[in-house]
Design a protein around this motif. Structure first.
Motif, short mmCIF file in Angstrom:
data_model
loop_
_atom_site.label_atom_id
_atom_site.label_comp_id
_atom_site.label_asym_id
_atom_site.label_seq_id
_atom_site.Cartn_x
_atom_site.Cartn_y
_atom_site.Cartn_z
N GLN A 186 0.86 -1.23 -0.12
CA GLN A 186 0.14 -0.10 -0.08
C GLN A 186 0.93 1.21 0.00
OE1 GLN A 186 -0.54 -2.55 1.67
NE2 GLN A 186 -2.68 -3.44 1.04
N VAL A 187 2.00 1.23 0.74
CA VAL A 187 2.99 2.36 0.83
C VAL A 187 3.56 2.78 -0.62
CG1 VAL A 187 4.97 3.37 1.58
CG2 VAL A 187 3.35 2.35 3.20
N ASN A 240 2.06 7.11 -6.86
CA ASN A 240 1.27 7.57 -7.41
C ASN A 240 1.43 9.23 -6.86
OD1 ASN A 240 -1.21 6.26 -8.85
ND2 ASN A 240 -0.73 4.98 -7.15
N GLY A 241 2.72 9.18 -6.37
CA GLY A 241 3.00 10.69 -6.06
C GLY A 241 2.74 11.29 -4.57
N GLY A 242 2.41 10.11 -3.86
CA GLY A 242 2.01 10.51 -2.44
C GLY A 242 3.06 10.49 -1.33
N SER A 295 1.37 8.56 3.53
CA SER A 295 0.46 8.56 4.43
C SER A 295 -0.92 8.01 4.16
CB SER A 295 0.24 10.04 4.95
OG SER A 295 0.07 10.87 4.00
N ALA A 296 -1.30 8.23 2.76
CA ALA A 296 -2.76 7.81 2.32
C ALA A 296 -2.82 6.17 2.23
CB ALA A 296 -2.95 8.34 1.01
N ALA A 297 -1.55 5.55 2.48
CA ALA A 297 -1.56 4.17 2.64
C ALA A 297 -2.13 3.38 4.15
CB ALA A 297 -0.34 3.61 2.57
N ARG A 298 -2.43 4.33 4.95
CA ARG A 298 -2.83 4.02 6.36
C ARG A 298 -4.12 3.38 6.20
NH1 ARG A 298 -7.26 3.72 9.53
NH2 ARG A 298 -6.43 3.21 11.59
N GLU A 299 -4.95 3.75 5.62
CA GLU A 299 -6.61 3.25 5.44
C GLU A 299 -6.53 1.77 4.65
OE1 GLU A 299 -10.88 4.62 4.35
OE2 GLU A 299 -9.54 6.08 4.70
#
Length: 301
Positions: free
Chosen positions: A240-241, A247-249, A252-256
């Motif tokens: 997920q990370v 994708n340019g993140g 942190s958006a991988a948490r959910e």
């Protein structure tokens, strides 16, 4: 010395219980978590730091580089050798983890169909040509049971199933072991919690991993070739990370998605383990679990 297995879903407290039991029995721990085999994959796998292991020897940890492919057969050989060496030295082998096939391969002496390089290569090429979703549909056409048990995104296992079906002429499940008397007369204890409680534990676990530096750990491992690892790169949290970074993140958006992916995995673990009538289940929150485990272990089947 009769081995003991402490198994069950992710996040149930197996490692902590195993340490308490090992201190009482004079045991040594044999890891049965596939992703804890990898060096450097520490935060995202909740691997116990060396300083937290209370001086208790641990085996089958940090035995692979992230670029290597973890296989059930390889684990089975290494872990069985560890169990027998520990027992021969007069200590109690304590098998701890939640990787379903790894545990069953060890306790039921799973005999794996030999691989055939030309056949394997053919299906790997087919995977590259049509993609994982289409190959999963092809598996469903020849072996519906295998397709239902293998995720549609797991290209490696889809290829392996098709290889086994072609080589043996039988369904993939026909190569699975029969659940009988566990190898070495191992006492098997399962640890679980009520679903709502475990879901909360998984949320805390996920938040802690990201707070402790999971994203930085992934960045470091990417420099070590994580992206090229067939199995390591698909580990929960790591995959997920990587996707978020790609994708340019900032990761942190991988948490959910990590949390929800872990919840789904827990349900798969429960479904697998609940079929095994040999498991003595304990409530993860019970205060007397160490004594309960010792009573189960002392009973000779």
């Amino acid at each position: 010395m009769r081995p003991l297995a402490i198994i069950g879903p992710t996040g149930t407290g197996k490692s902590a219980l195993a340490l308490d039991v090992a201190e009482r029995l004079g045991g040594e721990i044999v890891n049965a978590d596939a992703m804890q085999l990898y060096r450097g994959m520490d935060i995202g796998t909740a691997k116990l730091p060396v300083g937290d292991r209370r001086g208790i020897p641990h085996h089958q940890l940090d035995v692979l580089e992230v670029t290597e492919t973890a296989t059930v057969a390889r684990y089975q050989r290494g872990a069985a050798a560890d169990v027998e060496r520990i027992a021969a030295a007069g200590s109690v082998p304590i098998i701890v983890g939640g990787s379903m096939m790894y545990i069953q391969s060890l306790l039921d002496e799973w005999e794996f169909p030999a691989t055939d390089p030309p056949v394997r290569t053919k299906w790997e090429q087919r995977l590259a040509e049509v993609g994982v979703a289409a190959l999963h549909r092809e598996l469903a056409a020849v072996d519906p049971a295998a397709a239902s048990s293998i995720r549609a995104t797991d290209g490696r296992r889809i290829v392996r199933a098709l290889e086994v079906v072609e080589l043996t002429g039988k369904p993939f499940a026909a190569s699975a072991p029969t659940i009988g008397t566990p190898r070495w007369d191992t006492a098997i204890v399962g640890l679980d919690w009520a679903t709502a409680v475990l879901d909360e534990r998984l949320a805390v676990r996920t938040d802690t991993m990201f707070a402790d530096g999971l994203v930085d750990e992934v960045r470091t491992l990417l420099d070590c070739g994580l992206r090229d690892g067939v199995t390591a790169s698909r580990a929960l949290g790591y995959a997920q990370v990587i996707d978020d970074l790609d994708n340019g993140g900032d990761g942190s958006a991988a948490r959910e998605p990590t949390y929800f992916g872990t919840r789904r995995y827990v349900r798969r673990q429960r479904s697998w383990f609940r079929r095994d009538h040999r498991i003595n289940w304990l409530d993860g929150g019970a205060a007397e679990n160490v004594d309960a485990v010792l009573r189960i272990w002392r009973h000779v089947s």
